[in-house]
Enzyme design. Structure first.
Site, PDB file in Angstrom:
ATOM      1  N   LYS A 132       0.828  -1.202   0.000  1.00 17.66           N
ATOM      2  CA  LYS A 132       0.000   0.000   0.000  1.00 17.66           C
ATOM      3  C   LYS A 132       0.869   1.262   0.000  1.00 17.66           C
ATOM      4  O   LYS A 132       0.526   2.248  -0.667  1.00 17.66           O
ATOM      5  CB  LYS A 132      -0.923   0.007   1.210  1.00 17.66           C
ATOM      6  CG  LYS A 132      -2.011  -1.074   1.160  1.00 17.66           C
ATOM      7  CD  LYS A 132      -2.915  -0.976   2.390  1.00 17.66           C
ATOM      8  CE  LYS A 132      -3.628  -2.268   2.731  1.00 17.66           C
ATOM      9  NZ  LYS A 132      -4.668  -2.692   1.809  1.00 17.66           N
TER      10      LYS A 132
ATOM     11  N   ARG B 296      -6.642  -7.937  -9.639  1.00 18.30           N
ATOM     12  CA  ARG B 296      -7.323  -9.212  -9.907  1.00 18.30           C
ATOM     13  C   ARG B 296      -8.794  -8.929 -10.145  1.00 18.30           C
ATOM     14  O   ARG B 296      -9.235  -7.785 -10.038  1.00 18.30           O
ATOM     15  CB  ARG B 296      -7.174 -10.123  -8.687  1.00 18.30           C
ATOM     16  CG  ARG B 296      -7.699  -9.427  -7.437  1.00 18.30           C
ATOM     17  CD  ARG B 296      -7.704 -10.311  -6.217  1.00 18.30           C
ATOM     18  NE  ARG B 296      -7.774  -9.548  -4.987  1.00 18.30           N
ATOM     19  CZ  ARG B 296      -8.888  -9.152  -4.390  1.00 18.30           C
ATOM     20  NH1 ARG B 296     -10.067  -9.421  -4.922  1.00 18.30           N
ATOM     21  NH2 ARG B 296      -8.854  -8.469  -3.264  1.00 18.30           N
TER      22      ARG B 296
ATOM     23  N   GLU C 148      -2.726   7.178   7.819  1.00 14.97           N
ATOM     24  CA  GLU C 148      -3.644   7.996   7.036  1.00 14.97           C
ATOM     25  C   GLU C 148      -4.575   8.727   7.956  1.00 14.97           C
ATOM     26  O   GLU C 148      -4.877   8.252   9.047  1.00 14.97           O
ATOM     27  CB  GLU C 148      -4.519   7.097   6.149  1.00 14.97           C
ATOM     28  CG  GLU C 148      -3.866   6.688   4.880  1.00 14.97           C
ATOM     29  CD  GLU C 148      -4.737   5.742   4.078  1.00 14.97           C
ATOM     30  OE1 GLU C 148      -5.903   5.475   4.457  1.00 14.97           O
ATOM     31  OE2 GLU C 148      -4.235   5.264   3.057  1.00 14.97           O
TER      32      GLU C 148
ATOM     33  N   HIS D   2     -14.324  -4.022   8.211  1.00 15.72           N
ATOM     34  CA  HIS D   2     -13.637  -3.596   6.992  1.00 15.72           C
ATOM     35  C   HIS D   2     -13.758  -4.613   5.869  1.00 15.72           C
ATOM     36  O   HIS D   2     -12.978  -4.605   4.932  1.00 15.72           O
ATOM     37  CB  HIS D   2     -12.158  -3.282   7.254  1.00 15.72           C
ATOM     38  CG  HIS D   2     -11.948  -2.227   8.306  1.00 15.72           C
ATOM     39  ND1 HIS D   2     -12.406  -0.937   8.152  1.00 15.72           N
ATOM     40  CD2 HIS D   2     -11.354  -2.274   9.517  1.00 15.72           C
ATOM     41  CE1 HIS D   2     -12.098  -0.248   9.230  1.00 15.72           C
ATOM     42  NE2 HIS D   2     -11.468  -1.038  10.084  1.00 15.72           N
TER      43      HIS D   2
HETATM   44  P1  ADP Z   1     -12.830  -8.051  -2.816  1.00 21.65           P
HETATM   45  O1  ADP Z   1     -12.605  -6.589  -2.864  1.00 21.65           O
HETATM   46  O2  ADP Z   1     -12.664  -8.765  -4.110  1.00 21.65           O
HETATM   47  O3  ADP Z   1     -14.045  -8.417  -2.069  1.00 21.65           O
HETATM   48  P2  ADP Z   1     -11.469  -9.025  -0.527  1.00 21.65           P
HETATM   49  O4  ADP Z   1     -10.565  -8.070   0.175  1.00 21.65           O
HETATM   50  O5  ADP Z   1     -12.753  -9.372   0.132  1.00 21.65           O
HETATM   51  O6  ADP Z   1     -11.611  -8.497  -1.986  1.00 21.65           O
HETATM   52  O7  ADP Z   1     -10.657 -10.343  -0.813  1.00 21.65           O
HETATM   53  C1  ADP Z   1     -11.088 -11.347  -1.716  1.00 21.65           C
HETATM   54  C2  ADP Z   1     -10.610 -12.659  -1.208  1.00 21.65           C
HETATM   55  O8  ADP Z   1      -9.218 -12.652  -1.023  1.00 21.65           O
HETATM   56  C3  ADP Z   1     -11.204 -13.022   0.108  1.00 21.65           C
HETATM   57  O9  ADP Z   1     -11.352 -14.423   0.143  1.00 21.65           O
HETATM   58  C4  ADP Z   1     -10.161 -12.533   1.093  1.00 21.65           C
HETATM   59  O10 ADP Z   1     -10.282 -13.215   2.288  1.00 21.65           O
HETATM   60  C5  ADP Z   1      -8.891 -12.847   0.333  1.00 21.65           C
HETATM   61  N1  ADP Z   1      -7.777 -11.953   0.603  1.00 21.65           N
HETATM   62  C6  ADP Z   1      -7.571 -10.729   0.128  1.00 21.65           C
HETATM   63  N2  ADP Z   1      -6.399 -10.228   0.517  1.00 21.65           N
HETATM   64  C7  ADP Z   1      -5.835 -11.176   1.282  1.00 21.65           C
HETATM   65  C8  ADP Z   1      -4.583 -11.281   1.989  1.00 21.65           C
HETATM   66  N3  ADP Z   1      -3.659 -10.322   1.956  1.00 21.65           N
HETATM   67  N4  ADP Z   1      -4.350 -12.401   2.692  1.00 21.65           N
HETATM   68  C9  ADP Z   1      -5.259 -13.391   2.714  1.00 21.65           C
HETATM   69  N5  ADP Z   1      -6.429 -13.362   2.047  1.00 21.65           N
HETATM   70  C10 ADP Z   1      -6.714 -12.277   1.340  1.00 21.65           C
HETATM   71  P1  ADP Z   2      -7.734  -4.058   2.434  1.00 21.47           P
HETATM   72  O1  ADP Z   2      -6.493  -4.334   1.669  1.00 21.47           O
HETATM   73  O2  ADP Z   2      -7.801  -4.811   3.699  1.00 21.47           O
HETATM   74  O3  ADP Z   2      -8.942  -4.159   1.567  1.00 21.47           O
HETATM   75  P2  ADP Z   2      -8.101  -1.173   2.305  1.00 21.47           P
HETATM   76  O4  ADP Z   2      -6.994  -0.192   2.351  1.00 21.47           O
HETATM   77  O5  ADP Z   2      -8.759  -1.398   0.990  1.00 21.47           O
HETATM   78  O6  ADP Z   2      -7.569  -2.540   2.901  1.00 21.47           O
HETATM   79  O7  ADP Z   2      -9.184  -0.738   3.389  1.00 21.47           O
HETATM   80  C1  ADP Z   2     -10.258  -1.589   3.737  1.00 21.47           C
HETATM   81  C2  ADP Z   2     -11.418  -0.785   4.314  1.00 21.47           C
HETATM   82  O8  ADP Z   2     -10.991   0.017   5.440  1.00 21.47           O
HETATM   83  C3  ADP Z   2     -12.022   0.232   3.372  1.00 21.47           C
HETATM   84  O9  ADP Z   2     -12.978  -0.336   2.513  1.00 21.47           O
HETATM   85  C4  ADP Z   2     -12.619   1.244   4.338  1.00 21.47           C
HETATM   86  O10 ADP Z   2     -13.833   0.764   4.851  1.00 21.47           O
HETATM   87  C5  ADP Z   2     -11.635   1.279   5.487  1.00 21.47           C
HETATM   88  N1  ADP Z   2     -10.636   2.360   5.321  1.00 21.47           N
HETATM   89  C6  ADP Z   2      -9.455   2.264   4.693  1.00 21.47           C
HETATM   90  N2  ADP Z   2      -8.778   3.440   4.717  1.00 21.47           N
HETATM   91  C7  ADP Z   2      -9.549   4.319   5.402  1.00 21.47           C
HETATM   92  C8  ADP Z   2      -9.398   5.695   5.796  1.00 21.47           C
HETATM   93  N3  ADP Z   2      -8.310   6.406   5.512  1.00 21.47           N
HETATM   94  N4  ADP Z   2     -10.396   6.272   6.504  1.00 21.47           N
HETATM   95  C9  ADP Z   2     -11.506   5.549   6.830  1.00 21.47           C
HETATM   96  N5  ADP Z   2     -11.695   4.266   6.505  1.00 21.47           N
HETATM   97  C10 ADP Z   2     -10.741   3.635   5.799  1.00 21.47           C
END
Ligand code: ADP
Ligand code: ADP
Ligand code: MG
Length: 682
Positions: free
Chosen positions: A119, A303, A203, A238
């Protein structure tokens, strides 16, 4: 175009990719773990290869074994590998290994996965590409004093994120400067455990945030398009729960600006194939001021996403087909000006979990799995993506998603109504699911009015959790109707063995006892001279009575009954299974679903005894750590152990004060549901 591909995944996404391949006359190879030998995705493919070793079930011993997967592709003559989501989909080394083995990885080039994988690094890149970022710190210097200074500069609440994080893990909200150091330490601990990398970024914690993401596509010829947005603001921990497209209230100018930013992001890393650029959107003017929304880049998922079907529903396109075309070097099938939004689509993720108990994941068998009937919808307006069939088990090894329901309507209102209907027709018995919870969300005023932000579920908890939508009369009369119909079906022509209707002498009465939401309920059914049945229901001070009539709903299976009690008429489906007190009935109606315990007077339940003082695993899973050792004195509520199941950690706490007399497992052990973990003496 390829003639054979290997699908390096399982469950619904493997089935979904197989469906497009079949449509395009491409042969498919499935891979599977031990637990998945009979799985739907194996049946959905033309060939299948076992890729497990050791116990052959954990991702490490199955779906993450990339050498075995590459070998399977080569042995079967597949030309390309589709990674789905999760598992190896964002692993640049795997993508590179595919290329080295002469196989096409259906996804972006390894360099793009790498650039977007962390990130912090991806944010530095996006900054250069002119994509708006959340105010924050994403530098390489991880000195604690510096991080503290940066957090103070950014202001509170602040969010600490594991740079390598994903799946909603590795994030900490910090409310005050003095809490920063402790939150940082805990975030780093989780980051190193879950992702093997302790680097963090900081952030500003955006207030009233919405999660809006843009689907992008690139080809190897330098063309890029965006396929509009998805709103994924409804989240728990989240993680996404409901996703829709387009985003409610999205101004066209903002859509175009976000689309452009997403394409810029993709172009900056020479992206090809399907990707999603996730943005966090600040609602500076409250929920009803879309013109005051500001968007910031959050991360790019390199993906296909779980929620891609809503984009397919509003564009009429098949994104997996696009992935396959791009991967075989074709140009993107359409230009930006040819893409249009049609109507509104929503996806609900049906998961094996208990929303009323902190969303605790559930495992078990799908003893009953009935899906909404397509006949009740316009053909293209309902889609069910799943990777399971009735009778299959939801194991602790993989994630807890059972199915996705996707509906499409001309308007958001229409789509919401269809989703509620589809959910009401989804009947699952055998394990806890979030189906009814999803209905409560869909029907809540906040969601219906589009007052969205990522805290919606917490904000609306009063109308979302511990809801009972069925009335007592409906629940009890549905069960008794079910009993009467089953008896009618098995009765002979001998009038003395008849249990309903005509009786030679006077009135007969039958008594029933139930437990509903832990409260006792009694019912009495009287057979009148004329064959009618009169039902009395008593619960505490409530007394209800009325004539009961029922018939089988012939249109579907024998589980469906039409009930008329007092002045109410309704249809219900009733499924019974055994229970320590007799039976447990799962009752489904258009209004809602519930469980009722039917007490068998001949079963005596032993009081207290064996269960007291036992500390057992609430689900099958792996023991991560013990916080205590034999001989320790503990207080009620104190953490004793941590378990991991279905990718989540669960804390096992002491139910009462006591002394630990024995620890029965070691960290790393796999334990089954109900296994005793720790002995606690008073
Ligand atoms: P989407 O935005 O497609 O819903 P998710 O964050 O829910 O993405 O992740 C999709 C799938 O990948 C889920 O099964 C989630 O548990 C898995 N996943 C995503 N990132 C990771 C990670 N860093 N480690 C393990 N599983 C992950
Ligand atoms: P992941 O890789 O686990 O999906 P993200 O960076 O996409 O991580 O963040 C997952 C979720 O966390 C977001 O969909 C949002 O709900 C919350 N989030 C992330 N960044 C922020 C932020 N700066 N302020 C508030 N909520 C956040
Ligand atoms: Mg994300």
């Amino acid at each position: 175009m390829f003639t054979k591909i290997l699908i390096a995944n399982r469950g619904e996404i493997a089935c979904r990719v197989a469906a497009t391949a079949r449509k395009m006359a491409i042969q498919t190879v499935a891979v599977y773990s031990k637990a998945d030998a009979q799985a739907k995705h194996v049946a959905a493919c033309d060939e299948a290869v076992y890729i497990g070793e050791g116990e052959g079930n954990s991702p490490k011993e199955s779906y993450l074994r990339w050498q075995a997967i590459l070998a399977a592709a080569q042995a079967t003559g597949a030309q390309a590998i589709h990674p789905g989501y999760g598992f190896l989909s964002e692993n640049e080394d795997f993508a590179q290994a595919c290329a080295d083995a002469g196989l096409v990885f259906i996804g972006p080039p390894p360099s793009a996965i790498k650039a977007m994988g962390l990130k912090a690094e991806s944010k530095q890149l996006m900054e250069k590409a002119g994509v708006p970022l959340v105010p924050g710190y994403h530098g390489a210097n991880q000195d604690e004093a510096l991080l503290q200074k940066e957090a103070d500069r950014i202001g509170y609440p602040a969010l600490i994120k594991a740079s390598a994080g994903g799946g909603g893990k590795g994030m900490r909200i910090v409310e005050r400067s003095e809490d920063f150091a402790a939150a940082l330490a805990s975030c780093k601990r989780e980051a190193i455990n879950s992702f093997g990398d302790e680097a963090v970024l900081i952030e500003k914690y955006v207030q009233r945030p919405r999660h809006i993401e843009i689907q992008v596509f690139g080809d190897a010829h330098g063309n890029y398009v965006y396929l509009f947005e998805r709103d994924c603001s409804v989240q728990r921990r989240h993680q996404k729960v409901l996703e829709e497209a387009p985003a409610p209230g999205m101004p066209q100018s903002m859509r175009e600006a976000m689309g452009k930013a997403a394409v810029d992001a993709a172009r900056a890393v020479n992206y090809t194939g399907a990707g999603t650029v996730e943005f966090i959107v600040e609602q500076q003017g409250g929920y009803d001021a879309p013109d005051k929304m500001k968007f910031y880049f959050m991360e790019m998922n390199t993906r296909l996403q779980v929620e891609h079907p809503v984009t397919e529903a509003i564009t009429g396109l098949d994104l997996v087909e696009w992935q396959l075309r791009v991967a075989s070097n074709e140009k993107l099938p359409m230009r930006q000006d040819q893409l249009k939004i049609n109507g509104h689509a929503i996806e609900a993720r049906i998961c094996a979990e208990n929303p009323d108990n902190g969303f605790l994941p559930a495992t078990g068998s799908l003893n009953v799995y009935r899906k909404p009937l397509h006949s009740a919808f316009e053909r293209s307006d309902l889609r069910i993506d799943d990777g399971v069939r009735q009778g299959d088990a939801i194991s602790p090894y993989y994630d807890s998603m059972i199915a996705k329901l996707i509906v499409h309507g001309a308007t958001r209102e229409e789509a919401l109504a269809k989703l509620d209907r589809a959910l009401s027709e989804t009947q699952i018995v055998g394990l806890a699911t979030n189906v009814q919870f999803l209905r409560h969300v869909v029907k809540s005023d906040a969601f219906a009015q589009g007052k969205l932000d990522t805290a919606l579920i917490q904000r609306e908890e009063k109308v979302l959790f511990h809801q009972e939508k069925l009335p007592l009369a409906g629940v009890i009369s549905a069960w008794i109707a079910h009993v009467l119909i089953a008896e009618r079906a098995s009765q002979t022509s001998d009038p003395f063995s008849k249990r309903d209707g005509w009786r030679p002498f006077g009135i007969t009465t039958r008594r029933f006892a139930f437990e509903w939401h832990d409260q006792p309920v009694q019912a009495e059914l009287s057979y009148l001279h004329d064959g009618a049945t009169l039902l009395h229901i008593t619960q505490a001070d409530t007394k209800l009575q009325g004539l009961l009539t029922c018939e089988q709903d012939a249109t579907v299976e024998d589980l469906d009954v039409k009930v008329s009690f007092a002045d109410q008429r309704f249809k219900a489906s009733v499924h019974a299974s055994s229970h320590e007190k007799g039976q447990v009935a799962s009752i489904f109606t258009a209004q809602g679903a519930t469980q009722l315990i039917v007490i068998d007077p001949f079963i005596q339940i032993a009081e207290g005894g064996a269960q007291a003082g036992r500390l057992t695993a609430p689900m099958p899973g792996k023991l991560v750590s013990f916080a205590v050792k034999a001989g320790d004195t503990v207080k009620a509520g104190q953490t004793l152990a941590v378990m991991e199941a279905m990718k989540m950690e669960h804390t096992i706490a002491a139910p009462k004060d006591g002394v630990v007399s024995e620890i029965l497992f070691a960290p790393g052990d796999q334990v089954s549901d109900g296994a005793e973990l720790i002995k606690l003496a008073a």
